[in-house]
Design a protein around this motif. Sequence first.
Motif, mmCIF file in Angstrom:
data_model
loop_
_atom_site.group_PDB
_atom_site.id
_atom_site.type_symbol
_atom_site.label_atom_id
_atom_site.label_comp_id
_atom_site.label_asym_id
_atom_site.label_seq_id
_atom_site.Cartn_x
_atom_site.Cartn_y
_atom_site.Cartn_z
ATOM 1 N N ARG A 166 -9.652 25.600 -8.503
ATOM 2 C CA ARG A 166 -8.974 24.752 -9.474
ATOM 3 C C ARG A 166 -7.712 24.097 -8.903
ATOM 4 N NH1 ARG A 166 -10.446 28.253 -14.931
ATOM 5 N NH2 ARG A 166 -12.508 27.337 -15.137
ATOM 6 N N VAL A 167 -7.624 24.081 -7.592
ATOM 7 C CA VAL A 167 -6.571 23.324 -6.899
ATOM 8 C C VAL A 167 -7.267 22.431 -5.874
ATOM 9 C CG1 VAL A 167 -4.496 23.422 -5.470
ATOM 10 C CG2 VAL A 167 -4.907 25.199 -7.194
ATOM 11 N N ILE A 168 -7.038 21.129 -5.957
ATOM 12 C CA ILE A 168 -7.695 20.166 -5.077
ATOM 13 C C ILE A 168 -6.656 19.458 -4.214
ATOM 14 C CG2 ILE A 168 -9.242 18.177 -4.936
ATOM 15 C CD1 ILE A 168 -10.533 20.535 -6.322
ATOM 16 N N PRO A 169 -6.678 19.659 -2.891
ATOM 17 C CA PRO A 169 -5.794 18.879 -2.020
ATOM 18 C C PRO A 169 -6.226 17.409 -2.069
ATOM 19 C CG PRO A 169 -6.762 20.760 -0.856
ATOM 20 C CD PRO A 169 -7.530 20.589 -2.125
ATOM 21 N N LEU A 170 -5.358 16.539 -2.548
ATOM 22 C CA LEU A 170 -5.725 15.134 -2.729
ATOM 23 C C LEU A 170 -5.389 14.279 -1.511
ATOM 24 C CD1 LEU A 170 -4.658 14.422 -6.420
ATOM 25 C CD2 LEU A 170 -6.914 15.051 -5.530
ATOM 26 N N PHE A 171 -4.209 14.493 -0.942
ATOM 27 C CA PHE A 171 -3.790 13.711 0.213
ATOM 28 C C PHE A 171 -2.585 14.379 0.861
ATOM 29 C CE2 PHE A 171 -2.523 11.673 -3.809
ATOM 30 C CZ PHE A 171 -1.162 11.939 -3.804
ATOM 31 N N ALA A 200 -4.503 15.755 -14.003
ATOM 32 C CA ALA A 200 -4.004 16.402 -12.779
ATOM 33 C C ALA A 200 -3.907 15.399 -11.627
ATOM 34 C CB ALA A 200 -4.905 17.572 -12.397
ATOM 35 N N LEU A 201 -4.912 14.525 -11.493
ATOM 36 C CA LEU A 201 -4.888 13.503 -10.445
ATOM 37 C C LEU A 201 -3.705 12.554 -10.649
ATOM 38 C CD1 LEU A 201 -8.658 12.434 -10.144
ATOM 39 C CD2 LEU A 201 -7.461 14.266 -8.949
ATOM 40 N N ILE A 202 -3.506 12.131 -11.891
ATOM 41 C CA ILE A 202 -2.433 11.175 -12.191
ATOM 42 C C ILE A 202 -1.068 11.817 -11.993
ATOM 43 C CG2 ILE A 202 -1.383 9.791 -14.024
ATOM 44 C CD1 ILE A 202 -4.313 9.524 -15.161
ATOM 45 N N ASP A 203 -0.902 13.037 -12.495
ATOM 46 C CA ASP A 203 0.366 13.755 -12.324
ATOM 47 C C ASP A 203 0.727 13.880 -10.842
ATOM 48 O OD1 ASP A 203 0.943 14.178 -15.002
ATOM 49 O OD2 ASP A 203 1.239 16.338 -14.751
ATOM 50 N N THR A 204 -0.262 14.241 -10.041
ATOM 51 C CA THR A 204 -0.021 14.427 -8.603
ATOM 52 C C THR A 204 0.379 13.121 -7.940
ATOM 53 O OG1 THR A 204 -1.761 16.123 -8.630
ATOM 54 C CG2 THR A 204 -0.995 15.388 -6.476
ATOM 55 N N SER A 205 -0.300 12.053 -8.308
ATOM 56 C CA SER A 205 -0.016 10.742 -7.713
ATOM 57 C C SER A 205 1.372 10.242 -8.090
ATOM 58 C CB SER A 205 -1.080 9.725 -8.145
ATOM 59 O OG SER A 205 -2.366 10.132 -7.726
ATOM 60 N N LEU A 206 1.750 10.444 -9.351
ATOM 61 C CA LEU A 206 3.090 10.034 -9.783
ATOM 62 C C LEU A 206 4.167 10.815 -9.032
ATOM 63 C CD1 LEU A 206 2.548 9.786 -13.655
ATOM 64 C CD2 LEU A 206 2.794 7.884 -12.055
ATOM 65 N N PHE A 212 5.366 17.633 7.014
ATOM 66 C CA PHE A 212 4.074 17.255 6.456
ATOM 67 C C PHE A 212 3.864 17.955 5.123
ATOM 68 C CE2 PHE A 212 -0.615 17.189 6.133
ATOM 69 C CZ PHE A 212 -0.803 15.817 6.292
ATOM 70 N N PHE A 213 3.630 17.148 4.088
ATOM 71 C CA PHE A 213 3.376 17.658 2.741
ATOM 72 C C PHE A 213 1.907 17.469 2.389
ATOM 73 C CE2 PHE A 213 7.715 15.990 2.830
ATOM 74 C CZ PHE A 213 8.476 16.965 2.200
ATOM 75 N N VAL A 214 1.337 18.412 1.667
ATOM 76 C CA VAL A 214 0.004 18.256 1.097
ATOM 77 C C VAL A 214 0.142 18.303 -0.417
ATOM 78 C CG1 VAL A 214 -2.336 19.183 0.920
ATOM 79 C CG2 VAL A 214 -1.111 19.308 3.108
ATOM 80 N N PHE A 215 -0.236 17.210 -1.071
ATOM 81 C CA PHE A 215 -0.137 17.114 -2.528
ATOM 82 C C PHE A 215 -1.463 17.526 -3.154
ATOM 83 C CE2 PHE A 215 3.574 14.821 -1.396
ATOM 84 C CZ PHE A 215 4.414 14.860 -2.499
ATOM 85 N N CYS A 216 -1.384 18.470 -4.084
ATOM 86 C CA CYS A 216 -2.585 19.062 -4.676
ATOM 87 C C CYS A 216 -2.588 18.915 -6.198
ATOM 88 C CB CYS A 216 -2.663 20.556 -4.356
ATOM 89 S SG CYS A 216 -2.600 20.957 -2.599
#
Length: 249
Positions: A154-159, A110-116, A76-80
């Motif tokens: 300044r770190v947000i767990p996105l999914f 930051a959101l876009i980088d994480t999603s990519l 299980f990975f958490v992308f932040c």
Amino acid sequence: MNDVISTILNHRSIRHFEDKPLTEEQIQTIVTCAQSAATSSFIQAYSIIGVKDKEKKKKLVELTGNQEYVEKNGHFFVFCADLYRHTIIGEKEQKNVNPSIESTEKFMVALIDTSLAAQNAVIASESLGLGICYIGGIRNNLEEVKKLLNIPDRVIPLFGLAVGYPAHITDKKPRLPFEHVYHEDQYEQDMEKYFRQLNEYDQSISKYYESRTNGQRKDRWTEQISNMLLKQNRMYMKEFIQKNKLDLH
């Protein structure tokens, strides 16, 4: 059609995994592929937390809305989205980078980088014969997730991303028509065409659900999405972001 395109087009969410952990080599390969994704201005504004601890995974099941595949998977990975790293960079170089870090633009980066990065990880996983499922429920209780995983401001767990060996392969869910998604030269706003495309898609989705559930479910896509949008959820997000020193100005 090459193997990469075939892998991408064969994507579907997997929610039942075999009881078999990923190897360290597989984990490193997936994360390294994630790091190979494009990143705006080389900012690399994300971090990935792998969760192996059984008790933490059980707690994450609870925090994400009792999705058992958060616990039962290969890894299980958490992308932040991560701008904490850049705060430290500013301190290291003795430069005031905070106004930039607290801007809406850098938050979006930051959101876009994480999603990519995450999508690269997905393609890598699926190319290895593994299945995946994104877990947006991570955002149901972000304060508790941050405490559980010791995540700084300044770190947000996105999914989350559950990865593992599929125990059951589901049917591929039909996507919107190509013509409805792809526009040339301008955004197509012919409402007659727009509604016709949506109606045709509604029919295909209804047939998909009917077939998958032996007639117990026949809802249309526009019906499903409008009902979902009626429910306001995670409305605390703006307050949470500001509390975590991403003031968005």
